[in-house]
Design a protein around this motif. Structure first.
Motif, PDB file in Angstrom:
ATOM      1  N   LYS A   1      -7.568   1.194  -4.888  1.00  0.00           N
ATOM      2  CA  LYS A   1      -6.671   1.155  -3.738  1.00  0.00           C
ATOM      3  C   LYS A   1      -5.657   2.288  -3.828  1.00  0.00           C
ATOM      4  N   GLY A   2      -5.389   2.759  -5.048  1.00  0.00           N
ATOM      5  CA  GLY A   2      -4.416   3.813  -5.281  1.00  0.00           C
ATOM      6  C   GLY A   2      -3.921   3.740  -6.708  1.00  0.00           C
ATOM      7  N   GLN A   3      -2.808   4.400  -6.950  1.00  0.00           N
ATOM      8  CA  GLN A   3      -2.247   4.466  -8.300  1.00  0.00           C
ATOM      9  C   GLN A   3      -0.737   4.312  -8.208  1.00  0.00           C
TER      10      GLN A   3
ATOM     11  N   PRO B   1       0.815  -1.225   0.000  1.00  0.00           N
ATOM     12  CA  PRO B   1       0.000   0.000   0.000  1.00  0.00           C
ATOM     13  C   PRO B   1       0.847   1.272   0.000  1.00  0.00           C
ATOM     14  N   GLU B   2       1.992   1.253   0.655  1.00  0.00           N
ATOM     15  CA  GLU B   2       2.833   2.456   0.698  1.00  0.00           C
ATOM     16  C   GLU B   2       3.510   2.754  -0.641  1.00  0.00           C
TER      17      GLU B   2
ATOM     18  N   THR C   1       0.258   5.842  -4.756  1.00  0.00           N
ATOM     19  CA  THR C   1      -0.147   7.216  -4.478  1.00  0.00           C
ATOM     20  C   THR C   1      -1.667   7.235  -4.422  1.00  0.00           C
ATOM     21  N   SER C   2      -2.178   8.265  -3.824  1.00  0.00           N
ATOM     22  CA  SER C   2      -3.616   8.365  -3.632  1.00  0.00           C
ATOM     23  C   SER C   2      -4.340   8.511  -4.967  1.00  0.00           C
ATOM     24  N   TYR C   3      -5.452   7.836  -5.085  1.00  0.00           N
ATOM     25  CA  TYR C   3      -6.367   7.990  -6.211  1.00  0.00           C
ATOM     26  C   TYR C   3      -7.764   7.816  -5.629  1.00  0.00           C
ATOM     27  N   SER C   4      -8.407   8.919  -5.352  1.00  0.00           N
ATOM     28  CA  SER C   4      -9.655   8.846  -4.590  1.00  0.00           C
ATOM     29  C   SER C   4     -10.917   8.879  -5.428  1.00  0.00           C
ATOM     30  N   SER C   5     -10.800   9.035  -6.727  1.00  0.00           N
ATOM     31  CA  SER C   5     -11.993   9.050  -7.573  1.00  0.00           C
ATOM     32  C   SER C   5     -12.452   7.629  -7.861  1.00  0.00           C
TER      33      SER C   5
END
Length: 194
Positions: A102-104, A81-82, A85-89
């Motif tokens: 989960k992210g990008q 997970p670390e 990077t964040s992907y909140s859409s």
């Protein structure tokens, strides 16, 4: 069976500039069908070198607006997970289901001598494919894909290179996808088709 993905919001990732090769023509002819099983309606499933590893069962989907990574590849690359990077859409599948990523992660994708970076959105849902490459990857590479000819063609210096699809793998993925459908969905689909 192709599963297309579209980001729900209208924001666009950082612009990628396509490479320009002024004298190369990308096209397909009847000769490009040689070695394929015809007629067919197979998806274009290829092997790509992603993040330094040869990755099988990658579907090329020119109708999708985002590169997607599924759990098999996420685990196979030993990502954590670390690493994301964040992907909140949320994403909207073509069967109108919302999926929260989960992210990008940005990874190099190598095709012969060409290496382009691709932003893979990581989703935790079942797929017979390991990844989807879509319009952003095709456009960055300057590539043209043909499911009919089972090829992706792209310019490289002074010549056109190609990636061949694997119809056997495409058909295996289709069988796995159909067998994975819940019983209720498959019986409802049969009733609607009647």
């Amino acid at each position: 069976m192709s599963v297309g993905w579209l980001p729900v919001d209208n924001s666009t990732p950082e612009p990628k500039r396509p490479k320009v090769y002024p004298h190369l023509v990308l096209g397909f002819s009847e000769e490009d069908k040689i070695g394929t099983i015809q007629p067919h309606d197979d998806a274009l499933v290829i092997t790509l070198r992603i993040g330094g590893y040869d990755v099988k069962r990658v579907i090329v989907d020119g109708g999708s607006g985002a590169e997607i990574m599924y759990p098999d590849l996420y685990k196979g690359l030993k990502l954590r997970p670390e690493d994301l990077t964040s992907y909140s859409s949320p994403l909207l599948t073509f069967d109108r289901k919302m999926v929260m990523p989960k992210g990008q992660i940005r990874l190099p994708v190598q095709t012969g001598p060409e290496i382009v970076e691709a932003n893979f959105i990581v989703v935790d849902i079942y797929s017979p494919y390991t990844a989807t490459v879509a319009r952003p990857w095709l456009h960055t590479l300057g590539a043209v894909a043909s499911t009919l000819h089972q090829k992706v063609k792209f310019p490289s210096k002074v010549r056109v290179l190609e990636i061949r699809g694997c119809q056997v793998m495409a058909r295996e993925c289709l069988v796995v996808a159909i067998s994975h459908w819940p019983e209720a969905e498959s019986s409802a689909h049969v009733e609607e088709s009647s």
